[in-house]
Design a protein around this motif. Sequence first.
Motif, mmCIF file in Angstrom:
data_model
loop_
_atom_site.group_PDB
_atom_site.id
_atom_site.type_symbol
_atom_site.label_atom_id
_atom_site.label_comp_id
_atom_site.label_asym_id
_atom_site.label_seq_id
_atom_site.Cartn_x
_atom_site.Cartn_y
_atom_site.Cartn_z
ATOM 1 N N ARG A 23 59.242 -69.636 -24.164
ATOM 2 C CA ARG A 23 58.185 -69.635 -24.566
ATOM 3 C C ARG A 23 57.480 -70.469 -23.671
ATOM 4 O O ARG A 23 55.970 -69.647 -23.301
ATOM 5 C CB ARG A 23 58.068 -69.911 -25.843
ATOM 6 N N ILE A 24 57.493 -71.018 -22.768
ATOM 7 C CA ILE A 24 56.413 -71.851 -21.872
ATOM 8 C C ILE A 24 56.261 -70.765 -20.816
ATOM 9 O O ILE A 24 57.453 -70.675 -19.655
ATOM 10 C CB ILE A 24 57.232 -73.574 -21.536
ATOM 11 N N ARG A 25 55.470 -70.951 -20.291
ATOM 12 C CA ARG A 25 55.105 -70.447 -19.229
ATOM 13 C C ARG A 25 54.996 -70.959 -17.752
ATOM 14 O O ARG A 25 54.154 -70.267 -17.029
ATOM 15 C CB ARG A 25 53.737 -68.867 -19.266
ATOM 16 N N SER A 26 56.211 -70.702 -17.522
ATOM 17 C CA SER A 26 56.171 -71.520 -16.414
ATOM 18 C C SER A 26 56.012 -70.688 -14.889
ATOM 19 O O SER A 26 57.260 -71.310 -14.757
ATOM 20 C CB SER A 26 57.674 -72.866 -16.639
ATOM 21 N N VAL A 27 55.986 -70.502 -14.911
ATOM 22 C CA VAL A 27 55.382 -69.058 -13.821
ATOM 23 C C VAL A 27 54.861 -70.015 -12.525
ATOM 24 O O VAL A 27 53.772 -70.234 -11.813
ATOM 25 C CB VAL A 27 54.663 -68.241 -13.846
ATOM 26 N N SER A 28 55.598 -70.083 -11.612
ATOM 27 C CA SER A 28 55.450 -70.451 -10.066
ATOM 28 C C SER A 28 54.825 -70.587 -9.277
ATOM 29 O O SER A 28 54.081 -70.971 -8.399
ATOM 30 C CB SER A 28 56.806 -71.721 -9.447
ATOM 31 N N THR A 29 54.602 -68.737 -9.255
ATOM 32 C CA THR A 29 53.891 -68.187 -8.470
ATOM 33 C C THR A 29 52.417 -68.180 -8.179
ATOM 34 O O THR A 29 51.507 -68.101 -7.195
ATOM 35 C CB THR A 29 54.418 -66.826 -7.790
ATOM 36 N N GLU A 32 47.779 -69.934 -11.993
ATOM 37 C CA GLU A 32 46.726 -69.985 -13.742
ATOM 38 C C GLU A 32 48.099 -71.000 -14.115
ATOM 39 O O GLU A 32 47.661 -70.906 -15.799
ATOM 40 C CB GLU A 32 46.807 -68.631 -14.298
ATOM 41 N N TYR A 33 48.810 -70.780 -14.281
ATOM 42 C CA TYR A 33 50.372 -71.413 -15.141
ATOM 43 C C TYR A 33 50.291 -72.757 -14.391
ATOM 44 O O TYR A 33 51.573 -73.651 -15.548
ATOM 45 C CB TYR A 33 51.749 -70.519 -14.543
ATOM 46 N N LYS A 34 49.536 -73.086 -13.966
ATOM 47 C CA LYS A 34 50.000 -74.724 -13.504
ATOM 48 C C LYS A 34 50.084 -75.169 -14.980
ATOM 49 O O LYS A 34 51.377 -76.410 -14.864
ATOM 50 C CB LYS A 34 48.888 -75.494 -13.036
ATOM 51 N N PRO A 35 49.203 -75.691 -16.454
ATOM 52 C CA PRO A 35 49.544 -76.326 -16.925
ATOM 53 C C PRO A 35 50.504 -76.010 -17.921
ATOM 54 O O PRO A 35 51.572 -76.810 -18.485
ATOM 55 C CB PRO A 35 48.275 -75.457 -18.255
ATOM 56 N N ASP A 36 51.314 -75.229 -17.573
ATOM 57 C CA ASP A 36 52.506 -74.295 -18.437
ATOM 58 C C ASP A 36 53.749 -75.225 -17.479
ATOM 59 O O ASP A 36 54.521 -75.553 -18.388
ATOM 60 C CB ASP A 36 52.524 -72.730 -18.671
#
Length: 454
Positions: A23-29, A32-36
């Motif tokens: 569920r953690i949106r750890s999208v590296s590209t 905006e997903y830096k907190p995740d």
Amino acid sequence: MNFLEYIENHRDQNLEELTEFLRIRSVSTKSEYKPDIERAAKWLAEKLRSAGMEKIEIYPTKMHPLVYAESKQIAGRPTILFYGHYDVQPAEPLNLWTSPPFEPAIRNGNLFGRGTADDKGQVHIHLKALEALFKTEGELPLNVKVMIEGEEEVGSVSLWDFVVQHRNQLKADALVVSDTSMLAKGVPSITYGLRGLNYYQLEVTGPVQDLHSGVFGGAVPNPLTILAEMIAKLHDKNFHVTVPGFYDDVATISRTERKALNSLPWREKDFRKNVGAPALCGEKGYTIPEQLWCRPTMETNGIWGGYMEEGAKTVIPSKAHAKLSTRLVPNQDPVKIAKLVEKYIRKLLPDTVKCKFEVLSMGKPWVAPYSHPIFQKAMHALEQGFGRKAVFIREGGSIPFVTQMHDTFNVPCVLLGFGLPDENAHAPDEHISLENYFGGIKSVAIFYDRFARH
């Protein structure tokens, strides 16, 4: 209770924990997903403690944090270094997912969600295997080092700097990676070869700004048309790459290896069904497994430019862009190939446009013998965990880190993959077979236990 009983008794808890991770949106590209990304790193650090790790650190990097952990290091026991990644690909296009990508869902014996197969699900397999050994034996039977990065999907930008800085700390008897696939459902597999990967980006510029195609069309170069023509010339009718010198250093596959690869329980019918295209194409003179695993390729990964919104806008675009990649095989040098590709592209493009050519990343191919005793231990562990014979395979994908570690530390690299070729890694409806997930936990625990007692 032994560790296999522990694993069986914790099926529901393990699956619940994996869905929490997914569920953690750890999208590296995307920034905006830096907190995740940071939340995923902290989540891993917390779970590593219950897996028997005593020293756990989150290392900041230029981009995304790297999680490193060690168990209590006991003299005389073998040491395993496990590598994986917690970052995932973007989920778009969202409308092609049957269920939301970050809300894991079970259907037909599969767990769907971004990162299930690549690579959160496979990382979690190792965490749960280690936890079972630790909880039932009071300590891990071997020394374990764990390195899980957050940048694999963007080229592992910071990883090698970390390895160089911590070289002595990372010494181990073997590297273990689970970021590959099984040959097919019901066929547990150990991968002994990967293709290398070069990734390029082109920007072709014609006029200084977008122009009215009625006023200027017919006398002004169109970068999109020119780029498309150039891309069409990168292959001949037999699907050979036309870049001069591209095949000069390609290693010849031995007759024995070729026979072994083509004797694997691989079904072309299943492959065609998974692909879903009206027909297949590939380099003439080679079987599909050889085309996928043993031959180099050139692919267009993206092309864009001009007007792409709804309706019509009659312009000659100022710029056109493309992303290209070459998969490389043993003896091909990524630096040499990058130079050959750029030289040929510049030769194909006319003087009516300018071209900016960038090499975004480079990675060497890797093939290793599987004669080391650790591979037999891995094979027996897979057979015990799945109740089916294991096989040795090569894979068409790329993990540059494996090559770097193999060349630097000169230790065996064991690639235990628990995904399947049709599980849509990098695509909508990514999933992992629950049979493979639970079988993977058992197999990895057996493997670690066997390796500890060599």
